[in-house]
Design an enzyme around this catalytic site. Structure first.
Site, PDB file in Angstrom:
ATOM      1  N   GLU A  56      -1.831   5.990  -8.801  1.00 38.07           N
ATOM      2  CA  GLU A  56      -2.715   6.834  -8.046  1.00 38.07           C
ATOM      3  C   GLU A  56      -2.694   8.429  -8.780  1.00 38.07           C
ATOM      4  O   GLU A  56      -1.620   8.559  -9.203  1.00 38.07           O
ATOM      5  CB  GLU A  56      -2.567   7.234  -6.549  1.00 38.07           C
ATOM      6  CG  GLU A  56      -3.404   8.335  -5.850  1.00 38.07           C
ATOM      7  CD  GLU A  56      -3.217   8.336  -4.508  1.00 38.07           C
ATOM      8  OE1 GLU A  56      -2.854   7.345  -3.664  1.00 38.07           O
ATOM      9  OE2 GLU A  56      -3.285   9.469  -3.911  1.00 38.07           O
ATOM     10  N   ASP A 103       0.778  -1.139  -0.104  1.00 38.59           N
ATOM     11  CA  ASP A 103      -0.115  -0.044   0.014  1.00 38.59           C
ATOM     12  C   ASP A 103       0.687   1.257  -0.016  1.00 38.59           C
ATOM     13  O   ASP A 103       1.693   1.469   0.866  1.00 38.59           O
ATOM     14  CB  ASP A 103      -0.848  -0.043   1.246  1.00 38.59           C
ATOM     15  CG  ASP A 103      -2.025   1.105   1.307  1.00 38.59           C
ATOM     16  OD1 ASP A 103      -2.428   1.624   0.077  1.00 38.59           O
ATOM     17  OD2 ASP A 103      -2.201   1.538   2.479  1.00 38.59           O
ATOM     18  N   HIS A 104       0.535   2.253  -0.841  1.00 37.06           N
ATOM     19  CA  HIS A 104       1.321   3.604  -0.912  1.00 37.06           C
ATOM     20  C   HIS A 104       2.843   3.364  -1.001  1.00 37.06           C
ATOM     21  O   HIS A 104       3.725   4.021  -0.334  1.00 37.06           O
ATOM     22  CB  HIS A 104       1.004   4.341   0.212  1.00 37.06           C
ATOM     23  CG  HIS A 104      -0.560   4.827   0.182  1.00 37.06           C
ATOM     24  ND1 HIS A 104      -0.713   5.771  -0.657  1.00 37.06           N
ATOM     25  CD2 HIS A 104      -1.589   4.373   0.931  1.00 37.06           C
ATOM     26  CE1 HIS A 104      -2.185   6.050  -0.349  1.00 37.06           C
ATOM     27  NE2 HIS A 104      -2.486   5.066   0.368  1.00 37.06           N
ATOM     28  N   ILE A 139      -9.217  -0.025   3.832  1.00 40.49           N
ATOM     29  CA  ILE A 139      -9.394   0.419   5.377  1.00 40.49           C
ATOM     30  C   ILE A 139      -8.417   0.180   6.384  1.00 40.49           C
ATOM     31  O   ILE A 139      -7.818  -1.172   6.115  1.00 40.49           O
ATOM     32  CB  ILE A 139     -10.525  -0.653   5.771  1.00 40.49           C
ATOM     33  CG1 ILE A 139     -11.990  -0.420   4.846  1.00 40.49           C
ATOM     34  CG2 ILE A 139     -10.900  -0.420   7.350  1.00 40.49           C
ATOM     35  CD1 ILE A 139     -12.822   0.812   5.009  1.00 40.49           C
ATOM     36  N   ASP A 140      -7.906   1.021   7.171  1.00 42.28           N
ATOM     37  CA  ASP A 140      -6.645   0.941   7.822  1.00 42.28           C
ATOM     38  C   ASP A 140      -7.296   1.697   9.186  1.00 42.28           C
ATOM     39  O   ASP A 140      -6.988   0.872  10.306  1.00 42.28           O
ATOM     40  CB  ASP A 140      -5.538   1.599   7.176  1.00 42.28           C
ATOM     41  CG  ASP A 140      -4.297   1.395   8.243  1.00 42.28           C
ATOM     42  OD1 ASP A 140      -4.378   0.919   9.301  1.00 42.28           O
ATOM     43  OD2 ASP A 140      -3.306   2.030   7.946  1.00 42.28           O
ATOM     44  N   HIS A 155      -9.382   5.025  -1.608  1.00 36.09           N
ATOM     45  CA  HIS A 155      -8.501   5.012  -0.422  1.00 36.09           C
ATOM     46  C   HIS A 155      -9.263   5.809   0.742  1.00 36.09           C
ATOM     47  O   HIS A 155     -10.416   6.516   0.450  1.00 36.09           O
ATOM     48  CB  HIS A 155      -7.326   5.685  -0.610  1.00 36.09           C
ATOM     49  CG  HIS A 155      -6.285   4.944  -1.433  1.00 36.09           C
ATOM     50  ND1 HIS A 155      -5.178   4.426  -0.909  1.00 36.09           N
ATOM     51  CD2 HIS A 155      -6.282   4.083  -2.577  1.00 36.09           C
ATOM     52  CE1 HIS A 155      -4.393   3.564  -1.447  1.00 36.09           C
ATOM     53  NE2 HIS A 155      -5.295   3.552  -2.694  1.00 36.09           N
ATOM     54  N   GLY A 156      -8.588   5.946   2.080  1.00 29.57           N
ATOM     55  CA  GLY A 156      -9.198   6.641   2.874  1.00 29.57           C
ATOM     56  C   GLY A 156     -10.607   6.586   3.235  1.00 29.57           C
ATOM     57  O   GLY A 156     -11.484   7.435   3.372  1.00 29.57           O
ATOM     58  N   SER A 198     -12.211   4.266   5.556  1.00 33.61           N
ATOM     59  CA  SER A 198     -12.530   4.097   7.088  1.00 33.61           C
ATOM     60  C   SER A 198     -13.851   4.814   7.661  1.00 33.61           C
ATOM     61  O   SER A 198     -13.998   5.836   7.339  1.00 33.61           O
ATOM     62  CB  SER A 198     -11.601   4.165   8.144  1.00 33.61           C
ATOM     63  OG  SER A 198     -10.730   2.960   7.936  1.00 33.61           O
ATOM     64  N   GLY A 220      -6.918   8.689   7.430  1.00 34.02           N
ATOM     65  CA  GLY A 220      -7.034   9.061   8.962  1.00 34.02           C
ATOM     66  C   GLY A 220      -8.375   8.893   9.660  1.00 34.02           C
ATOM     67  O   GLY A 220      -9.502   8.652   9.042  1.00 34.02           O
TER      68      GLY A 220
HETATM   69  P1  13P Z   1      -8.180   4.778   6.170  1.00 38.97           P
HETATM   70  O1  13P Z   1      -7.286   5.884   7.161  1.00 38.97           O
HETATM   71  O2  13P Z   1      -9.474   5.754   6.027  1.00 38.97           O
HETATM   72  O3  13P Z   1      -8.402   3.689   6.942  1.00 38.97           O
HETATM   73  O4  13P Z   1      -7.460   4.629   4.965  1.00 38.97           O
HETATM   74  C1  13P Z   1      -6.671   3.594   4.478  1.00 38.97           C
HETATM   75  C2  13P Z   1      -6.194   3.761   3.327  1.00 38.97           C
HETATM   76  O5  13P Z   1      -6.371   4.365   2.279  1.00 38.97           O
HETATM   77  C3  13P Z   1      -4.866   2.893   3.245  1.00 38.97           C
HETATM   78  O6  13P Z   1      -4.170   2.834   1.869  1.00 38.97           O
HETATM   79  O1  G3H Z   2      -3.285   4.925   3.562  1.00 34.99           O
HETATM   80  C1  G3H Z   2      -2.256   4.667   4.354  1.00 34.99           C
HETATM   81  C2  G3H Z   2      -2.081   3.794   5.621  1.00 34.99           C
HETATM   82  O2  G3H Z   2      -3.176   4.063   6.349  1.00 34.99           O
HETATM   83  C3  G3H Z   2      -0.631   3.736   6.102  1.00 34.99           C
HETATM   84  O3  G3H Z   2      -0.395   3.701   7.059  1.00 34.99           O
HETATM   85  O4  G3H Z   2       2.028   4.338   6.497  1.00 34.99           O
HETATM   86  O5  G3H Z   2       1.158   4.509   8.860  1.00 34.99           O
HETATM   87  O6  G3H Z   2       1.530   2.217   7.759  1.00 34.99           O
HETATM   88  P1  G3H Z   2       1.119   3.698   7.436  1.00 34.99           P
HETATM   89 ZN    ZN Z   3      -4.499   5.010   1.280  1.00 33.04          ZN
END
Ligand code: 13P
Ligand code: G3H
Ligand code: ZN
Length: 373
Positions: free
Chosen positions: A149, A97-98, A271-272, A227-228, A230, A194
């Protein structure tokens, strides 16, 4: 059964549901993910971000992780997920991811990841195209799928949220997809990384519809990623605050907005933060349920961190004193066992509920059919 991301996202697209992609930071979270996806017969898309790889590479101070730490974490995750995939019938993807640089992409492909994201969204357009194309050319040789992206997704600290100017431009998205040969595209349409996404988030679904139409018109089968996303359950935030945390101004993407996005053509939802919140809540709650719990030497340092950082929702902050548990599932006694169980349960609470909400229940066999074709 280990797969790259393509069959999971294509099956989601064709069957009108979305594939949840869940970020993990400990080995036990992978166990939890397999358990709940197996129970609900859902395909599993596990994500490790750069910092998660550094953390799992053994760096308690993961924000300072080097490429060597990331490599170590990627190898660990690659091996662990591959072993788990041999023991289950659920199709499983391990996705970076990213990823921000080619070196990190290479570390993850070499480590056994089956899918990668290259996030060049903060670069000038031409540089984003060049880096993403380089990643596609490299990863595709190993049958690893690629997510790119375009457009800036607002973030917790890296970007200031902007109402208009950062949404993905659909025409540019089409050009980007053609030039980079990616398999999926992360778009900016009003979500935000976040736990503080704003109070009344309204997604700009037109962005999704326009991109989907342009892709259809050109005969391009590329999947769309949110993304983002949650939901930031308010009951969990309230519980964190009840148990000594101090979270304010939180807000997530309402579930009905996500469901609409799925109808408009979003195929993968990241979802993170929700998982972080549930695990942090569990770690705080135990000190109220069992007043002696954190008095035991094997876990007492965690309590010190929970007290010191009431605003933090990242379980990695609190798990730093128990790195063997994080990276090897090695515990010293029943208190650490219990802590690991709390991480497992927090992870499953979120995954289970979103697997249901996104329509993934029972979809593993459909992906399997696609894989066998
Ligand atoms: P959240 O911070 O909304 O869970 O987003 C997660 C995300 O986009 C991970 O790549
Ligand atoms: O979208 C990003 C994730 O929430 C990554 O989180 O870089 O803190 O592991 P992290
Ligand atoms: Zn993300």
């Amino acid at each position: 059964m280990l797969a790259n991301g393509i069959p999971l996202l294509k099956t989601a697209d064709k069957n009108g549901y979305a594939q949840a992609a869940f970020n993990v930071n400990t080995l036990e979270q992978i166990n939890a993910a397999v358990e709940i996806h197996e129970a609900l017969r859902a395909p599993l898309f596990i994500q490790g971000a750069q910092l998660s790889n550094a953390f799992l590479g053994g760096r308690a101070d993961f924000k300072k992780g080097s490429i060597e730490d990331i490599k170590r974490g990627a190898n660990l995750l690659g091996k662990y997920v591959s072993k788990k995939s041999e023991q289950t019938d659920i199709p499983m993807v391990l996705h970076l991811d990213h990823g921000k640089s080619f070196d990190v992409i290479k570390a993850c492909v070499d480590g056994g990841y089956t899918s990668v994201m290259i996030d060049g969204s903060s670069l000038p357009y031409d540089e984003n195209v060049a880096l993403t194309r380089k990643v596609s050319d490299y990863a595709h040789q190993y049958d690893v799928s690629v997510e790119g992206e375009l457009g800036v997704i607002a973030g917790v600290e890296d970007h200031v949220f902007s109402q208009n100017s950062t949404y993905t431009n659909p025409l540019k998205a089409l050009d980007f997809i053609k030039k980079t040969k990616i398999d999926s595209l992360a778009v900016s349409y009003g979500t935000k990384h976040g736990a503080n996404k704003g109070k009344n988030v309204k997604l700009r679904l037109q962005v999704i519809v326009a991109i989907k139409e342009l892709l259809l018109g050109e005969g391009l089968d590329v999947n769309i990623v949110s993304h983002g996303s949650s939901t930031i359950p308010s009951y969990i935030v309230a519980e964190i605050n009840q148990y000594g945390g101090d979270i304010s101004g939180s807000g997530g993407i309402p579930i009905d907005q996500l469901k609409r996005a799925i109808k408009c053509g979003v195929n993968k939802i990241n979802i993170d933060s929700d998982i972080r919140l549930a695990c942090t809540r569990n770690m705080r709650e135990i000190s109220y349920l069992n007043l002696n719990f954190y008095q035991h030497d094997s876990v007492s340092a965690i309590f010190d961190l929970l007290s010191k950082y009431p605003h933090d929702i990242d379980p990695r902050t609190f798990l730093a004193p128990v790195m063997p548990m994080v990276t090897e599932n090695k515990t010293t006694d029943k208190y650490q066992d219990q802590l690991n169980k709390l991480i497992n349960l927090g992870t499953k609470e979120i995954m289970g509920s979103l697997i249901v909400q996104f329509g993934m229940v029972g979809k593993a066999p459909l992906v399997k059919e696609n894989l066998e074709k």
